[in-house]
Design an enzyme around this catalytic site. Structure first.
Site, PDB file in Angstrom:
ATOM      1  CB  CYS A 169      44.225  36.255  31.482  1.00 26.89           C
ATOM      2  SG  CYS A 169      44.039  37.956  32.018  1.00 26.89           S
ATOM      3  NE  ARG A 224      48.705  33.222  28.542  1.00 26.94           N
ATOM      4  CZ  ARG A 224      48.957  33.679  27.323  1.00 26.94           C
ATOM      5  NH1 ARG A 224      49.736  32.993  26.514  1.00 26.94           N
ATOM      6  NH2 ARG A 224      48.453  34.820  26.901  1.00 26.94           N
ATOM      7  CD1 TRP A 259      49.449  38.631  36.247  1.00 28.45           C
ATOM      8  CD2 TRP A 259      48.820  40.532  35.241  1.00 28.45           C
ATOM      9  NE1 TRP A 259      50.395  39.582  36.509  1.00 28.45           N
ATOM     10  CE2 TRP A 259      50.040  40.759  35.913  1.00 28.45           C
ATOM     11  CE3 TRP A 259      48.222  41.580  34.549  1.00 28.45           C
ATOM     12  CZ2 TRP A 259      50.683  41.988  35.892  1.00 28.45           C
ATOM     13  CZ3 TRP A 259      48.861  42.807  34.539  1.00 28.45           C
ATOM     14  CH2 TRP A 259      50.072  43.002  35.192  1.00 28.45           C
ATOM     15  CG  ASN A 314      43.203  36.275  27.943  1.00 29.10           C
ATOM     16  OD1 ASN A 314      42.659  36.105  29.034  1.00 29.10           O
ATOM     17  ND2 ASN A 314      43.944  35.353  27.365  1.00 29.10           N
ATOM     18  N   GLY A 315      42.818  40.752  27.595  1.00 29.55           N
ATOM     19  CA  GLY A 315      42.971  42.048  26.960  1.00 29.55           C
ATOM     20  C   GLY A 315      42.307  43.142  27.773  1.00 29.55           C
ATOM     21  CD  GLU A 321      67.805  38.952  30.816  1.00 28.76           C
ATOM     22  OE1 GLU A 321      67.175  37.906  31.084  1.00 28.76           O
ATOM     23  OE2 GLU A 321      67.227  40.016  30.502  1.00 28.76           O
ATOM     24  CE  LYS A 375      65.677  36.054  32.995  1.00 25.15           C
ATOM     25  NZ  LYS A 375      65.086  37.345  32.697  1.00 25.15           N
ATOM     26  CD  GLU A 377      62.209  38.703  34.950  1.00 27.47           C
ATOM     27  OE1 GLU A 377      61.349  38.919  34.084  1.00 27.47           O
ATOM     28  OE2 GLU A 377      63.199  37.975  34.739  1.00 27.47           O
ATOM     29  CG  HIS A 386      79.505  59.180  35.731  1.00 30.80           C
ATOM     30  ND1 HIS A 386      80.248  60.327  35.859  1.00 30.80           N
ATOM     31  CD2 HIS A 386      80.144  58.401  34.818  1.00 30.80           C
ATOM     32  CE1 HIS A 386      81.289  60.271  35.038  1.00 30.80           C
ATOM     33  NE2 HIS A 386      81.250  59.115  34.406  1.00 30.80           N
ATOM     34  CE  LYS A 434      58.040  32.586  28.990  1.00 32.84           C
ATOM     35  NZ  LYS A 434      59.439  32.732  29.420  1.00 32.84           N
TER      36      LYS A 434
END
Length: 596
Positions: free
Chosen positions: A2, A28, A74, A100-101, A470, A474, A477, A493, A591
């Site tokens: 957050c 974030r 969040w 936060n946390g 990657e 992307k 996301e 396979h 983020k």
């Protein structure tokens, strides 16, 4: 995960500072937002949804305040809802808290407080904090003592800020969750991250775990858990506020993709000597050559670490890459003379910090490869190397991935000896070659062709394997479409069963990464009617088998993946753009992930 903002002072309107700070923290990731201002009493406004929902709830004439705190949430405990949004208050409404946390012992604390008659309104772990504080106030403690006593009861990770009715002071504490103080001319700030107040001041103090801060209009005092004043160092952030703006681009992500040539130049500056064809990284001057290397990282940083490990193995140093959340020194041997490298853009990623702390306890030498000066990783590791990418606001990492790859190439050269002339030459040319890719890319046209695909597959070998992962990440996301990355040889396979004429395959076919073998995989999917997009430095090799060809300049094999990845970033961006996705703030994502 957050965002926190706080301010007290005479130089700025408190409400403006809080709302500007919350806007600066939107990147974030969040699902609700709220503020608390103190001016005799507490004025609290909070709403589920985007910041605009909070803005619409504020009084038309604004709000007066002498101090205040704000928060973007969040969700972890309880769904997104007005009642679960921060700030939270106690039963008497005399204190407002943002956090936060994760408070690991909140259930026990909640039961204890409920037994004393406390009634809770939210589903959050945070709400126990103002209740604990108000219990101490009722027992006769002053605000600072009540705040300290409450924080002392908490177990877990937290960055906490509180304001009290009738007070101009902001109180804060941190443990395993970032909190930075900003020193202004006519007031002082606190936040989860510098962009929240960078337009007001560039002078900062980073709180350490276990420290408390008291912010008044005319002073900032940092103390330890016992109340002893701590000597702090003030750092100057080398960011221009304009760096955190869109500069005319539609999204931060596309702006940051286009910033990659400059980001790479900054990473290379004063580290690569063109005249002597040498590499010198001053931060690593005292780093002894390791006998083995273990990388710990998450998400995009993990893919960069895969790339770095391959570079080291090819140069004779045993190197492994671990997902930080799976790294446990009680299960994973850490031989003597091992270097553990934490790759973390923010320097605050909870899983990576936990892994690095475990490595420190095991006696390993630790190195933080990070973007943020003064971050937890930078402070707690034995060594630090900065990637120098500058602020990255888009949730989906782009320029930081490129800078991580380049920094890892420099690291590999530093610990393994003199690089080849072609390696140094490849680094020197890289920024201009990335610019060429950006200028000439056909990604927009290809995105228009395949925006409605059922899924997207990405394949590559050797260095390109990490970029395949990657590229898929992307796409997931920011488009919310199904995407998978594979080592090209693994396609047959199992994953080949998923290939249809509605699953385009992006194949990286480049020199130095067994192009003929990857071309064989291309033929496998072509035979099953899958569209093929080849990312290549050898057009004539792949053109007969590909529906589209995306070219990258010829370079040293170690740097082809950096160029190829730019093409994949652009593909994902333009698909997401055509689908109307929230590109800079993808759903459910944050983020800086500061919870384990």
């Amino acid at each position: 995960m957050c965002g926190i903002i706080g301010y007290t002072g005479d130089g700025n309107d408190v409400l403006d500072v809080l709302m500007t700070g919350l806007s600066g923290l939107e990147y974030r990731g969040y699902d609700s937002a709220g503020i608390a201002l103190t001016n005799g009493s507490l004025s609290i406004y909070k709403r589920q949804g985007e910041l605009s929902a909070l803005e619409s709830a504020l009084p038309e004439g604004g709000l007066d305040g002498e101090a205040g705190i704000g928060h973007t949430r969040w969700s972890t405990h309880g769904p997104p809802a007005d009642v679960n949004a921060h700030p939270h208050t106690g039963p008497d409404g005399n204190v407002a808290v943002v956090h936060n946390g994760i408070i690991e012992n909140y259930r026990a604390l909640r039961e204890e407080l409920a037994a004393d008659g406390h009634v809770f309104e939210s589903d959050t772990d945070t709400e126990v904090v103002p209740h604990l504080i108000e219990r101490e106030l009722a027992a006769g403690a002053d605000p600072e003592a009540a705040f300290r006593e409450a924080v002392g009861r908490l177990e877990g990770s937290y960055a906490i800020a509180a304001v009290f009715a009738g007070s101009e002071t902001v109180y804060a504490a941190r443990n395993e969750s970032p909190l930075v103080l900003g020193l202004g001319e006519d007031g002082h700030y606190l936040a989860s991250d510098v962009p929240a107040f960078i337009e007001y001041t560039d002078r900062v103090i980073y709180l350490e775990d276990g420290e408390f801060a008291r912010l008044d209009a005319d002073e900032v005092v940092v103390t330890d858990a016992d109340g002893t004043v701590v000597e702090t160092s003030v750092e100057t952030i080398a960011w221009d506020p304009e760096d955190a703006g869109k500069s005319g681009y539609d999204h931060y992500m596309i702006k940051e993709i286009h910033e990659q040539p400059d980001a790479i130049r900054k990473c290379l500056r004063e580290r690569v000597e063109e005249m002597t064809r040498s590499i010198t990284v001053e931060e690593l001057a005292n780093l002894d050559a390791p006998e083995s290397v273990q990388f710990v990282a998450c998400g995009t940083s993990y893919h960069a670490a895969l790339y770095g490990a391959r570079l080291l193995r090819e140069r004779g140093i045993p190197a492994q890459t671990f997902l930080a959340s799976e790294y446990d020194v009680d299960e994973i041997p850490v031989p003597p003379e091992t270097l553990v490298v934490g790759v973390t853009q923010s320097g605050e990623t909870a899983d990576t910090m936990s892994a690095l702390r475990g490595a420190n306890r095991a006696g390993a030498t630790t190195l933080a490869l990070t973007n943020v000066v003064g971050s937890s990783a930078a402070r707690e590791c034995d060594h630090v190397m900065y990637i120098r990418a500058g602020p990255e606001i888009g949730v989906a990492a782009t320029k930081t991935f490129a800078s991580q790859q380049v920094a890892l190439a420099l690291l590999a050269s530093t610990v393994t000896g003199a690089p080849s002339q072609s390696f140094v030459e490849g680094l020197r040319k890289l920024p201009d070659q990335v610019r060429t890719v950006l200028d000439d890319s056909s990604a927009r046209e290809i995105a228009e062709t395949y925006e409605r695909a059922d899924a997207y597959f990405f394949i590559g070998r050797k260095y390109n394997e990490a970029v395949a992962y990657e590229g898929a990440l992307k796409m997931k996301e920011i488009t919310y479409k199904h995407a998978e990355g594979f080592a090209a040889g693994e396609l047959k396979h199992g994953p080949l069963a998923l290939v249809t004429d509605r699953t385009p395959v992006f194949a990286m076919v480049t020199q130095g990464s067994k192009p003929q073998k990857t071309l064989g995989n291309v033929k496998e999917v072509e035979a099953r009617d899958a569209p093929v997009v080849a990312v290549t430095d050898s057009r004539e090799l792949v053109e007969p088998y590909a529906d589209f060809v995306m070219e990258v300049p010829e370079t040293h094999p170690a740097f082809t993946p950096i160029l190829a990845n730019v093409q994949l970033q652009l593909i994902s961006y333009w698909v997401a753009n055509r689908l109307g996705r929230s590109i800079d703030k993808p759903r459910n994502l944050a983020k800086s992930v500061t919870v384990e």
